[in-house]
Design an enzyme around this catalytic site. Structure first.
Site, PDB file in Angstrom:
ATOM      1  N   GLN A  31       0.818  -1.211   0.000  1.00 43.59           N
ATOM      2  CA  GLN A  31       0.000   0.000   0.000  1.00 43.59           C
ATOM      3  C   GLN A  31       0.853   1.263   0.000  1.00 43.59           C
ATOM      4  O   GLN A  31       2.044   1.224   0.321  1.00 43.59           O
ATOM      5  CB  GLN A  31      -0.930   0.002   1.222  1.00 43.59           C
ATOM      6  N   TYR A  61     -10.566   5.373  19.391  1.00 45.12           N
ATOM      7  CA  TYR A  61     -10.631   4.107  18.646  1.00 45.12           C
ATOM      8  C   TYR A  61      -9.791   3.019  19.327  1.00 45.12           C
ATOM      9  O   TYR A  61     -10.259   1.895  19.541  1.00 45.12           O
ATOM     10  CB  TYR A  61     -10.139   4.371  17.220  1.00 45.12           C
ATOM     11  N   ASP A  86       0.376   0.374  13.487  1.00 43.23           N
ATOM     12  CA  ASP A  86       0.792   1.619  14.148  1.00 43.23           C
ATOM     13  C   ASP A  86       1.138   1.411  15.624  1.00 43.23           C
ATOM     14  O   ASP A  86       1.847   2.217  16.215  1.00 43.23           O
ATOM     15  CB  ASP A  86      -0.305   2.689  14.002  1.00 43.23           C
ATOM     16  N   GLU A 106       0.932  -8.376  11.643  1.00 48.78           N
ATOM     17  CA  GLU A 106       0.751  -7.258  10.701  1.00 48.78           C
ATOM     18  C   GLU A 106       1.341  -7.690   9.364  1.00 48.78           C
ATOM     19  O   GLU A 106       2.449  -8.215   9.313  1.00 48.78           O
ATOM     20  CB  GLU A 106       1.444  -6.002  11.262  1.00 48.78           C
ATOM     21  N   ASP A 137       0.081 -12.404   6.738  1.00 52.71           N
ATOM     22  CA  ASP A 137      -1.339 -12.138   6.508  1.00 52.71           C
ATOM     23  C   ASP A 137      -2.121 -12.748   7.689  1.00 52.71           C
ATOM     24  O   ASP A 137      -2.042 -13.963   7.927  1.00 52.71           O
ATOM     25  CB  ASP A 137      -1.747 -12.788   5.180  1.00 52.71           C
ATOM     26  N   ASP A 155      -7.576  -5.000  13.911  1.00 47.78           N
ATOM     27  CA  ASP A 155      -7.480  -3.557  13.645  1.00 47.78           C
ATOM     28  C   ASP A 155      -7.031  -3.407  12.194  1.00 47.78           C
ATOM     29  O   ASP A 155      -5.867  -3.150  11.916  1.00 47.78           O
ATOM     30  CB  ASP A 155      -6.467  -2.926  14.605  1.00 47.78           C
ATOM     31  N   ASP A 158      -9.671  -1.062   5.438  1.00 51.53           N
ATOM     32  CA  ASP A 158     -10.987  -1.362   4.869  1.00 51.53           C
ATOM     33  C   ASP A 158     -10.916  -2.592   3.950  1.00 51.53           C
ATOM     34  O   ASP A 158      -9.831  -3.035   3.591  1.00 51.53           O
ATOM     35  CB  ASP A 158     -11.507  -0.129   4.117  1.00 51.53           C
TER      36      ASP A 158
HETATM   37  N1  SAM Z   1      -7.610   2.124  12.657  1.00 53.04           N
HETATM   38  C1  SAM Z   1      -7.378   1.994  11.290  1.00 53.04           C
HETATM   39  C2  SAM Z   1      -8.587   2.270  10.450  1.00 53.04           C
HETATM   40  O1  SAM Z   1      -9.577   1.577  10.561  1.00 53.04           O
HETATM   41  O2  SAM Z   1      -8.531   3.194   9.690  1.00 53.04           O
HETATM   42  C3  SAM Z   1      -6.639   0.745  10.976  1.00 53.04           C
HETATM   43  C4  SAM Z   1      -5.220   0.995  11.392  1.00 53.04           C
HETATM   44  S1  SAM Z   1      -3.988  -0.174  11.164  1.00 53.04           S
HETATM   45  C5  SAM Z   1      -2.734   0.882  10.493  1.00 53.04           C
HETATM   46  C6  SAM Z   1      -4.471  -1.218   9.825  1.00 53.04           C
HETATM   47  C7  SAM Z   1      -3.372  -2.222   9.476  1.00 53.04           C
HETATM   48  O3  SAM Z   1      -3.940  -3.435   9.001  1.00 53.04           O
HETATM   49  C8  SAM Z   1      -2.413  -1.746   8.386  1.00 53.04           C
HETATM   50  O4  SAM Z   1      -1.152  -1.532   8.924  1.00 53.04           O
HETATM   51  C9  SAM Z   1      -2.418  -2.897   7.367  1.00 53.04           C
HETATM   52  O5  SAM Z   1      -1.151  -3.150   6.804  1.00 53.04           O
HETATM   53  C10 SAM Z   1      -2.925  -4.042   8.220  1.00 53.04           C
HETATM   54  N2  SAM Z   1      -3.499  -5.154   7.448  1.00 53.04           N
HETATM   55  C11 SAM Z   1      -4.307  -5.061   6.361  1.00 53.04           C
HETATM   56  N3  SAM Z   1      -4.617  -6.289   5.912  1.00 53.04           N
HETATM   57  C12 SAM Z   1      -3.989  -7.177   6.733  1.00 53.04           C
HETATM   58  C13 SAM Z   1      -3.921  -8.598   6.775  1.00 53.04           C
HETATM   59  N4  SAM Z   1      -4.564  -9.358   5.870  1.00 53.04           N
HETATM   60  N5  SAM Z   1      -3.193  -9.184   7.766  1.00 53.04           N
HETATM   61  C14 SAM Z   1      -2.540  -8.427   8.690  1.00 53.04           C
HETATM   62  N6  SAM Z   1      -2.556  -7.079   8.674  1.00 53.04           N
HETATM   63  C15 SAM Z   1      -3.279  -6.459   7.725  1.00 53.04           C
END
Ligand code: SAM
Length: 278
Positions: A31, A61, A86, A106, A137, A155, A158
């Site tokens: 991303q 949150y 984060d 993550e 993943d 967490d 989308d």
């Molecule tokens: N609070 C935030 C929001 O809803 O806008 C979410 C914050 S956090 C930074 C979201 C994290 O989920 C990202 O760092 C992303 O890389 C991670 N993420 C997305 N898909 C994922 C997956 N399949 N497995 C593990 N982490 C994942």
């Protein structure tokens, strides 16, 4: 640098923040990562153009996503965070001495690196010696972890992009298998104004899988529509009712979550109740 504005645009909707400087812009394998210094709201993190957090309101949150499942459980010892690169949810879990281990899975190591460099008050969650970091993943990670966790917190970003599998029924079934008896999950469950079909679907999926489930509203001014929700579920009597009081030491540290709010957050307006019963 002259002031300018950054807009998250989604579903015909926008959320605009006045920023003073771009601090970081990176394209990871998964991303686009952007970080800004804003005029009034501290720092702002975006992934693929979608607001993830600001210093101004991240506490709301992160406190709710961590403490709703932690207090729906009477004796949590082992926690897993999926996503949350984060470190904000880790920071909140770190306030709980009763936890013995805190795993985080993550997918994108670069999000952790950026948070470590630019968001020290949030990424301090990683400094807790109970935290173990897994870069993978989350939907794959939970598959071979039977009866391993008391609390699982998702967490995620989308449903577009790498977060997509975290919104599917198979993942919810795998999470249930990864829970120890009486375990509780809490997942980022979107806004009923912005993504009503996802709120309805996650709730329907959780109801099929868990004995008790609920949708908790969280006020977060910098998310489009000013709110987001958590889907909380578990094989317990009622996850909407706290299973234990908040220790006074922790209560003093919290700026958003409290026992009354735990109950109240699950009381929904009629249009949301209809979505949840659809
Ligand atoms: N609070 C935030 C929001 O809803 O806008 C979410 C914050 S956090 C930074 C979201 C994290 O989920 C990202 O760092 C992303 O890389 C991670 N993420 C997305 N898909 C994922 C997956 N399949 N497995 C593990 N982490 C994942």
């Amino acid at each position: 640098m002259a002031d300018f504005w950054v807009t998250e645009a989604m579903n015909g909707f926008g959320m605009t923040v006045q920023v003073e400087a771009e601090l970081c812009r990176r394209q990871s394998k998964y991303q686009k990562i952007e970080l800004y210094q804003t005029k009034k709201l501290g720092r702002l993190l975006l992934l693929d153009g979608i607001i993830q957090l600001t210093d101004f309101d991240e506490f709301a949150y992160h406190e709710m996503l961590a403490n709703l499942p932690m207090f729906a459980h009477d004796n949590p010892r082992r926690a897993l965070v999926i996503g949350g690169g984060d470190g904000g949810v880790l920071r909140e879990l770190g306030r709980h001495p009763e936890l013995e281990t805190i795993d985080i899975c993550e997918i994108d190591e670069e999000v952790i690196n950026v948070a470590r460099e630019f968001l020290p008050e949030i990424s301090c969650g990683y400094d807790d010696p109970r935290v173990r970091v897994h870069i993978a993943d989350g939907s794959e990670f939970v598959k071979d972890k039977p009866e391993s966790y008391d609390v699982i917190i998702v967490d995620s970003t989308d449903p577009g992009g790498p977060g997509a599998p975290l919104f599917g029924e198979a993942f919810y079934r795998d999470m249930k298998r990864a829970l120890r008896p009486g375990g509780v999950i809490a997942t980022q469950a979107e806004s009923p104004y912005l993504l009503p079909e996802i709120v309805a679907r996650l709730n329907a999926v959780s109801k099929r899988i868990f004995r008790s489930t609920g949708y908790a509203s969280i006020m977060v001014p910098t998310y489009p529509t000013g709110m987001i929700g958590a889907c909380v579920a578990g094989d317990r009597e009622d996850v909407r009712i706290p299973a234990r009081p908040i220790p006074p030491e922790l209560a003093r540290q919290l700026r958003y979550y409290n026992t009354e709010l735990h109950r109240a957050a699950f009381t929904t307006p009629n249009f949301v109740t209809r979505l949840l019963n659809a």
